[in-house]
Design an enzyme around this catalytic site. Structure first.
Site, PDB file in Angstrom:
ATOM      1  N   GLY A 247       2.059 -15.122  32.982  1.00 40.35           N
ATOM      2  CA  GLY A 247       3.194 -15.817  32.358  1.00 40.35           C
ATOM      3  C   GLY A 247       2.736 -17.063  31.612  1.00 40.35           C
ATOM      4  N   ASP A 293     -14.313 -15.161  40.338  1.00 45.29           N
ATOM      5  CA  ASP A 293     -13.808 -16.084  41.357  1.00 45.29           C
ATOM      6  C   ASP A 293     -13.709 -17.483  40.732  1.00 45.29           C
ATOM      7  OD1 ASP A 293     -13.412 -17.810  43.455  1.00 45.29           O
ATOM      8  OD2 ASP A 293     -15.000 -16.982  44.714  1.00 45.29           O
ATOM      9  N   CYS A 362       3.476 -23.890  42.527  1.00 44.80           N
ATOM     10  CA  CYS A 362       4.918 -23.635  42.629  1.00 44.80           C
ATOM     11  C   CYS A 362       5.347 -23.833  44.080  1.00 44.80           C
ATOM     12  CB  CYS A 362       5.264 -22.236  42.124  1.00 44.80           C
ATOM     13  SG  CYS A 362       4.417 -20.915  42.991  1.00 44.80           S
TER      14      CYS A 362
HETATM   15  C1  LIG Z   1      -0.187 -18.738  41.361  1.00 46.62           C
HETATM   16  S1  LIG Z   1      -0.851 -17.229  40.867  1.00 46.62           S
HETATM   17  C2  LIG Z   1      -1.111 -17.490  39.154  1.00 46.62           C
HETATM   18  C3  LIG Z   1       0.129 -17.292  38.297  1.00 46.62           C
HETATM   19  C4  LIG Z   1      -0.203 -17.271  36.822  1.00 46.62           C
HETATM   20  N1  LIG Z   1      -0.865 -18.479  36.386  1.00 46.62           N
HETATM   21  C5  LIG Z   1       1.024 -17.059  35.966  1.00 46.62           C
HETATM   22  O1  LIG Z   1       1.589 -17.999  35.422  1.00 46.62           O
HETATM   23  O2  LIG Z   1       1.429 -15.892  35.826  1.00 46.62           O
HETATM   24  C6  LIG Z   1      -2.487 -17.309  41.487  1.00 46.62           C
HETATM   25  C7  LIG Z   1      -3.390 -16.181  41.053  1.00 46.62           C
HETATM   26  O3  LIG Z   1      -4.712 -16.495  41.495  1.00 46.62           O
HETATM   27  C8  LIG Z   1      -5.366 -15.297  41.846  1.00 46.62           C
HETATM   28  N2  LIG Z   1      -6.515 -15.670  42.677  1.00 46.62           N
HETATM   29  C9  LIG Z   1      -6.568 -15.829  44.022  1.00 46.62           C
HETATM   30  N3  LIG Z   1      -7.806 -16.232  44.401  1.00 46.62           N
HETATM   31  C10 LIG Z   1      -8.531 -16.333  43.266  1.00 46.62           C
HETATM   32  C11 LIG Z   1      -9.879 -16.704  43.000  1.00 46.62           C
HETATM   33  N4  LIG Z   1     -10.712 -17.063  44.001  1.00 46.62           N
HETATM   34  N5  LIG Z   1     -10.313 -16.694  41.729  1.00 46.62           N
HETATM   35  C12 LIG Z   1      -9.473 -16.338  40.713  1.00 46.62           C
HETATM   36  N6  LIG Z   1      -8.200 -15.968  40.912  1.00 46.62           N
HETATM   37  C13 LIG Z   1      -7.732 -15.973  42.163  1.00 46.62           C
HETATM   38  C14 LIG Z   1      -4.292 -14.497  42.523  1.00 46.62           C
HETATM   39  O4  LIG Z   1      -4.630 -13.126  42.524  1.00 46.62           O
HETATM   40  C15 LIG Z   1      -3.076 -14.813  41.639  1.00 46.62           C
HETATM   41  O5  LIG Z   1      -2.994 -13.866  40.614  1.00 46.62           O
END
Ligand SMILES: C[S@@+](CC[C@H](N)C(=O)[O-])C[C@H]1O[C@@H](n2cnc3c(N)ncnc32)[C@H](O)[C@@H]1O
Length: 396
Positions: A247, A293, A362
């Protein structure tokens, strides 16, 4: 022929999956409600969201009225009946009672459902006052540990208002995608705020040609403030760490007018696929999706701006994620904070001297406010009518 409406039968199945199998309410509802007509689907959603959100209050009532153990289907039918009798506008008492009794059949437990619902209809329910965290937790159906934290962090009045707001339906908001020309007269009715359109009423998003064309996408008003706060310009090099489902990536691309480099990092392959699809649907063509990551991200080409939107407890989104309040734990918040710190280190390392970093969550959780700069904002559901976000900006 069964006297149970498809909406109520669907709601019972979803609620049982949530509490007996640990299913996610929104996903289970999407699967179970497929094929229902829009009115029945809307009622099923109100019932499921209501029962799951009000679970704490409903269980408190059941414990005071039921003697002995209840079968799972009887307990779930009782929750549905109580939710309709006590909290849902526009449902006649006789329909709430008779359909809940039907849902509990063929077992003998339907008699218990009948007896309890009729007694509640006759006598009403006196819930505990919300003058202390324990009473507030029962009255507003939140876990007590969470109410105690908010009570300490926000104060009693703000907490009470927040708890009540968390049980209200979320507003429906679209972002108008400036990368796609759109005839304003085709948009559904609503109030404009920047690129946001706050809808006046229900809208069939999935069936909308504007959605398919990428001209609109659902995004809360709070979420829409984040990309603007980073302030990317066309031609810049921008990093979006933790980007799926995309998003904010797509919003950043729109603010850049599709010009420049936008690198979107996501660790989970399946979610990276969803991110790629979001970018394609929303015509965000200057995006490169990288599966990596974020806490170990390194680059030899630093960025003008970095957005870090790390995994968080999501406590600002309880209106649209009904079961989340029952899933989050204090231990998980502490683990998330440690991960957020590691990601912040990596985000700072990827920034050009003089570049801009924005940290966004959020949630409403002091422990997760890992970047505390002079420039920051918080949104709160009861005050701002949108999701609860904490967003901070750093220009080293
Ligand atoms: C809060 S959501 C992000 C929402 C996104 N920014 C949006 O506006 O649609 C966090 C995201 O971080 C990912 N995530 C979790 N651990 C992670 C890591 N170590 N490295 C990269 N991404 C990671 C999750 O799979 C998830 O998609």
């Amino acid at each position: 022929m069964s006297a149970v409406s498809p909406a109520r039968a669907t709601a019972l199945r979803v609620v049982r999956r949530v509490f007996e199998q640990g299913a996610y309410a929104d996903r289970a509802l999407r699967a179970e409600a497929e094929g229902l007509d829009p009115r029945e689907r809307a009622l099923a959603k109100r019932l499921v969201f209501g029962v799951v959100q009000r679970h704490g209050t409903l269980e408190w009532i059941v414990a005071r009225h039921a003697k002995g153990r209840l079968q799972p289907e009887v307990r779930a039918a009782l929750w549905l009946g109580l939710e309709q009798l006590l909290f849902l506008d526009g449902v006649a008492d006789h329909a709430a009672i008779s359909e809940s009794v039907e849902l509990a059949k063929p077992g003998p437990g339907h008699k218990v459902v009948n007896a309890i619902l009729r007694r509640v209809q006759r006598e009403g329910i006196e819930l505990p006052a919300d003058t202390d965290p324990q009473g507030a937790a029962i009255r507003h159906s939140h876990p007590e540990w969470l109410v105690r934290r908010w009570w300490d962090e926000l104060g009693a009045d703000e907490t009470r208002a927040l708890l009540a707001a968390n049980n209200e339906p979320a507003e429906l908001v679209l972002r108008i995608n400036t990368l796609v020309p759109v005839d304003a007269s085709q948009l559904p009715p609503g109030r404009r705020e920047d690129d946001a359109l706050v809808l006046d009423g229900p809208f069939d998003l999935a069936g909308s040609p504007l959605f398919a064309a990428g001209a609109i996408t659902p995004q809360s008003r709070a979420a829409q403030r984040v990309a603007r706060f980073l302030g990317p310009r066309p031609g810049e090099r921008v990093l979006d760490l933790c980007a799926a489902p995309g998003g904010k990536t797509a919003h950043l691309a729109a603010l850049m007018g599709g010009e420049g480099d936008l690198v979107a990092v996501e660790q989970h392959t399946g979610r990276a696929g969803a991110l790629q699809r979001t970018c394609e649907r929303l015509h965000a063509r200057n995006v490169t999706v990288v599966v990596a990551d974020a806490s170990r991200f390194q680059t030899d080409r630093p960025f003008d701006r970095v957005l870090l939107d790390p995994p968080c407890s999501g406590l600002g989104t309880l209106r649209s994620h009904p079961d989340l309040r029952w899933r989050v734990t204090e231990a998980a918040i502490t683990q998330l904070a440690a991960l957020q710190d590691r990601m912040l280190q990596a985000a700072r390392g990827a920034l050009k001297p003089g570049g801009t970093l924005v940290y966004s969550t959020c949630t409403i959780s002091r422990e997760e406010e890992r970047l505390v700069g002079d420039e920051r904002f918080q949104t709160l559901p009861h005050r701002d009518g949108t999701d609860g976000f904490y967003v901070a900006r750093e220009t080293p």
